[in-house]
Design a protein around this motif. Structure first.
Motif, PDB file in Angstrom:
ATOM      1  N   ALA A  50       0.824  -1.202   0.000  1.00 50.00           N
ATOM      2  CA  ALA A  50       0.000   0.000   0.000  1.00 50.00           C
ATOM      3  C   ALA A  50       0.863   1.258   0.000  1.00 50.00           C
ATOM      4  O   ALA A  50       0.471   2.286  -0.525  1.00 50.00           O
ATOM      5  N   SER A  51       2.055   1.198   0.552  1.00 49.22           N
ATOM      6  CA  SER A  51       2.887   2.400   0.667  1.00 49.22           C
ATOM      7  C   SER A  51       3.698   2.687  -0.597  1.00 49.22           C
ATOM      8  O   SER A  51       4.090   3.814  -0.826  1.00 49.22           O
ATOM      9  N   TRP A  52       3.976   1.701  -1.389  1.00 50.27           N
ATOM     10  CA  TRP A  52       4.768   1.891  -2.616  1.00 50.27           C
ATOM     11  C   TRP A  52       6.041   2.684  -2.325  1.00 50.27           C
ATOM     12  O   TRP A  52       6.255   3.762  -2.883  1.00 50.27           O
ATOM     13  N   GLU A  53       6.880   2.149  -1.456  1.00 51.02           N
ATOM     14  CA  GLU A  53       8.103   2.849  -1.077  1.00 51.02           C
ATOM     15  C   GLU A  53       8.949   3.204  -2.287  1.00 51.02           C
ATOM     16  O   GLU A  53       9.110   2.424  -3.210  1.00 51.02           O
ATOM     17  N   GLY A  73       1.138  18.579 -13.159  1.00 52.77           N
ATOM     18  CA  GLY A  73      -0.065  18.893 -12.399  1.00 52.77           C
ATOM     19  C   GLY A  73      -0.409  17.857 -11.332  1.00 52.77           C
ATOM     20  O   GLY A  73      -1.278  18.099 -10.499  1.00 52.77           O
ATOM     21  N   ASN A  74       0.255  16.711 -11.376  1.00 52.69           N
ATOM     22  CA  ASN A  74      -0.068  15.626 -10.440  1.00 52.69           C
ATOM     23  C   ASN A  74       1.167  15.075  -9.744  1.00 52.69           C
ATOM     24  O   ASN A  74       1.200  13.902  -9.357  1.00 52.69           O
ATOM     25  N   LEU A  75       2.172  15.931  -9.569  1.00 54.96           N
ATOM     26  CA  LEU A  75       3.426  15.495  -8.941  1.00 54.96           C
ATOM     27  C   LEU A  75       3.203  14.897  -7.548  1.00 54.96           C
ATOM     28  O   LEU A  75       3.791  13.864  -7.211  1.00 54.96           O
ATOM     29  N   THR A  76       2.341  15.531  -6.767  1.00 55.89           N
ATOM     30  CA  THR A  76       2.107  15.042  -5.409  1.00 55.89           C
ATOM     31  C   THR A  76       1.579  13.613  -5.436  1.00 55.89           C
ATOM     32  O   THR A  76       2.058  12.752  -4.689  1.00 55.89           O
ATOM     33  N   ARG A  77       0.609  13.359  -6.297  1.00 52.85           N
ATOM     34  CA  ARG A  77       0.034  12.009  -6.391  1.00 52.85           C
ATOM     35  C   ARG A  77       1.082  11.001  -6.866  1.00 52.85           C
ATOM     36  O   ARG A  77       1.151   9.880  -6.377  1.00 52.85           O
ATOM     37  N   LEU A  78       1.903  11.389  -7.832  1.00 52.44           N
ATOM     38  CA  LEU A  78       2.942  10.499  -8.352  1.00 52.44           C
ATOM     39  C   LEU A  78       4.021  10.228  -7.313  1.00 52.44           C
ATOM     40  O   LEU A  78       4.532   9.108  -7.204  1.00 52.44           O
ATOM     41  N   ILE A  79       4.350  11.241  -6.521  1.00 52.90           N
ATOM     42  CA  ILE A  79       5.340  11.065  -5.449  1.00 52.90           C
ATOM     43  C   ILE A  79       4.789  10.109  -4.398  1.00 52.90           C
ATOM     44  O   ILE A  79       5.516   9.260  -3.871  1.00 52.90           O
ATOM     45  N   GLU A  80       3.472  10.203  -4.099  1.00 48.03           N
ATOM     46  CA  GLU A  80       2.841   9.269  -3.161  1.00 48.03           C
ATOM     47  C   GLU A  80       2.949   7.829  -3.665  1.00 48.03           C
ATOM     48  O   GLU A  80       3.008   6.892  -2.879  1.00 48.03           O
ATOM     49  N   LEU A  81       2.985   7.636  -4.974  1.00 47.24           N
ATOM     50  CA  LEU A  81       3.120   6.299  -5.560  1.00 47.24           C
ATOM     51  C   LEU A  81       4.569   5.827  -5.600  1.00 47.24           C
ATOM     52  O   LEU A  81       4.836   4.699  -5.997  1.00 47.24           O
ATOM     53  N   VAL A 140      11.679   5.448  -8.375  1.00 46.95           N
ATOM     54  CA  VAL A 140      10.538   4.613  -8.766  1.00 46.95           C
ATOM     55  C   VAL A 140      10.082   3.791  -7.560  1.00 46.95           C
ATOM     56  O   VAL A 140      10.859   3.573  -6.631  1.00 46.95           O
ATOM     57  N   PRO A 141       8.849   3.318  -7.584  1.00 49.24           N
ATOM     58  CA  PRO A 141       8.423   2.412  -6.523  1.00 49.24           C
ATOM     59  C   PRO A 141       9.304   1.164  -6.553  1.00 49.24           C
ATOM     60  O   PRO A 141       9.670   0.678  -7.624  1.00 49.24           O
ATOM     61  N   GLN A 142       9.648   0.657  -5.382  1.00 45.42           N
ATOM     62  CA  GLN A 142      10.519  -0.516  -5.312  1.00 45.42           C
ATOM     63  C   GLN A 142       9.974  -1.682  -6.132  1.00 45.42           C
ATOM     64  O   GLN A 142      10.741  -2.473  -6.663  1.00 45.42           O
ATOM     65  N   LEU A 143       8.665  -1.772  -6.250  1.00 44.20           N
ATOM     66  CA  LEU A 143       8.051  -2.839  -7.044  1.00 44.20           C
ATOM     67  C   LEU A 143       8.529  -2.844  -8.489  1.00 44.20           C
ATOM     68  O   LEU A 143       8.533  -3.871  -9.145  1.00 44.20           O
ATOM     69  N   LEU A 144       8.906  -1.667  -8.981  1.00 46.79           N
ATOM     70  CA  LEU A 144       9.259  -1.537 -10.399  1.00 46.79           C
ATOM     71  C   LEU A 144      10.758  -1.582 -10.665  1.00 46.79           C
ATOM     72  O   LEU A 144      11.170  -1.488 -11.820  1.00 46.79           O
ATOM     73  N   LEU A 145      11.568  -1.732  -9.621  1.00 46.95           N
ATOM     74  CA  LEU A 145      13.018  -1.771  -9.833  1.00 46.95           C
ATOM     75  C   LEU A 145      13.386  -2.902 -10.794  1.00 46.95           C
ATOM     76  O   LEU A 145      12.912  -4.018 -10.658  1.00 46.95           O
ATOM     77  N   GLY A 146      14.205  -2.582 -11.756  1.00 47.26           N
ATOM     78  CA  GLY A 146      14.671  -3.586 -12.697  1.00 47.26           C
ATOM     79  C   GLY A 146      13.694  -3.872 -13.824  1.00 47.26           C
ATOM     80  O   GLY A 146      13.973  -4.689 -14.696  1.00 47.26           O
ATOM     81  N   SER A 147      12.553  -3.204 -13.840  1.00 45.38           N
ATOM     82  CA  SER A 147      11.567  -3.443 -14.893  1.00 45.38           C
ATOM     83  C   SER A 147      11.939  -2.673 -16.153  1.00 45.38           C
ATOM     84  O   SER A 147      12.389  -1.535 -16.101  1.00 45.38           O
ATOM     85  N   ASN A 201      -3.497  -3.256 -10.256  1.00 47.10           N
ATOM     86  CA  ASN A 201      -3.233  -4.505 -10.972  1.00 47.10           C
ATOM     87  C   ASN A 201      -1.784  -4.942 -10.822  1.00 47.10           C
ATOM     88  O   ASN A 201      -1.493  -6.128 -10.685  1.00 47.10           O
ATOM     89  N   LEU A 202      -0.849  -3.977 -10.852  1.00 42.37           N
ATOM     90  CA  LEU A 202       0.559  -4.323 -10.697  1.00 42.37           C
ATOM     91  C   LEU A 202       0.809  -4.860  -9.286  1.00 42.37           C
ATOM     92  O   LEU A 202       1.493  -5.872  -9.123  1.00 42.37           O
ATOM     93  N   ALA A 203       0.252  -4.210  -8.301  1.00 43.56           N
ATOM     94  CA  ALA A 203       0.437  -4.674  -6.920  1.00 43.56           C
ATOM     95  C   ALA A 203      -0.127  -6.082  -6.762  1.00 43.56           C
ATOM     96  O   ALA A 203       0.495  -6.942  -6.143  1.00 43.56           O
ATOM     97  N   ASP A 204      -1.298  -6.324  -7.339  1.00 39.38           N
ATOM     98  CA  ASP A 204      -1.881  -7.666  -7.277  1.00 39.38           C
ATOM     99  C   ASP A 204      -0.982  -8.691  -7.950  1.00 39.38           C
ATOM    100  O   ASP A 204      -0.750  -9.774  -7.428  1.00 39.38           O
ATOM    101  N   GLU A 205      -0.479  -8.342  -9.120  1.00 38.89           N
ATOM    102  CA  GLU A 205       0.358  -9.271  -9.889  1.00 38.89           C
ATOM    103  C   GLU A 205       1.645  -9.620  -9.135  1.00 38.89           C
ATOM    104  O   GLU A 205       2.034 -10.783  -9.046  1.00 38.89           O
TER     105      GLU A 205
END
Length: 180
Positions: free
Chosen positions: A36-39, A61-69, A82-89, A115-119
């Motif tokens: 949920a935190s997408w560190e 216009g959506n930097l805050t939302r993207l930073i939260e991700l 990038v979110p740790q989930l995406l490292l190396g992608s 969907n990515l988090a679920d996968e």
């Protein structure tokens, strides 16, 4: 039983638990909760993005939302984290583009992110779960049964297979011809 099933009694029922299926479900629920935190993870060097002018505007216009991700950007819209989930992608740009498109459409829930988090949780939960035919110690079995109580849906694994077979004392008595 057979290094694959845990037999347990609860109230007036016998529970036959598939150790792999249950552990897989427990791992999935915990991984999903932790995602949920997408560190964010800083990149060694910024990644230049090739975004259209409209996508660049959406990004700004959506930097805050993207930073939260977990995304980070420098002043030239280069990707710096990038979110740790995406490292190396190798699909970072495509993923980010999909997220920006969803934001542009006014989506409150970002399906691309969910969907990515679920996968990722799905893949990690299956790989790391105890296996069928893997001998567990009594403390390991006890821990798995304790963990079962902590998740919302312990009755099916992430593939949809049942994790537990429940048999009442009454049903057992009936099967063996005991009455009363």
């Amino acid at each position: 039983f057979s290094d694959s099933y845990i037999l347990a009694q609860g109230a007036d029922e016998l529970f036959i638990i598939d150790q792999h299926a249950l552990h897989e479900r427990v791992r999935y629920e915990r991984l999903r909760e932790n995602m949920a935190s997408w560190e964010s993870q800083e990149l060694v060097s910024p990644l230049s993005l090739e975004l259209s002018s409209s996508k660049s505007e959406i990004l700004q216009g959506n930097l805050t939302r993207l930073i939260e991700l977990g995304f980070g950007f420098d002043s030239e819209n280069n990707l710096t984290a990038v979110p740790q989930l995406l490292l190396g992608s190798d699909k970072l740009e495509g993923f980010l583009s999909d997220v920006l498109s969803e934001i542009e459409s006014g989506a409150q829930r970002l399906d691309t992110v969910e969907n990515l988090a679920d996968e990722v949780a799905f893949m990690k939960s299956c790989r790391g779960a105890v296996k069928a035919n893997q001998k567990l110690s009594l403390p390991e079995m006890t821990r798995l049964l304790s963990d079962m109580k902590t998740i919302e849906n312990p009755w099916a694994c992430v593939h949809g297979r049942p994790t537990v077979l429940r048999m009442s004392h009454h049903r057992l008595d009936g099967h063996f011809g005991h009455h009363g």
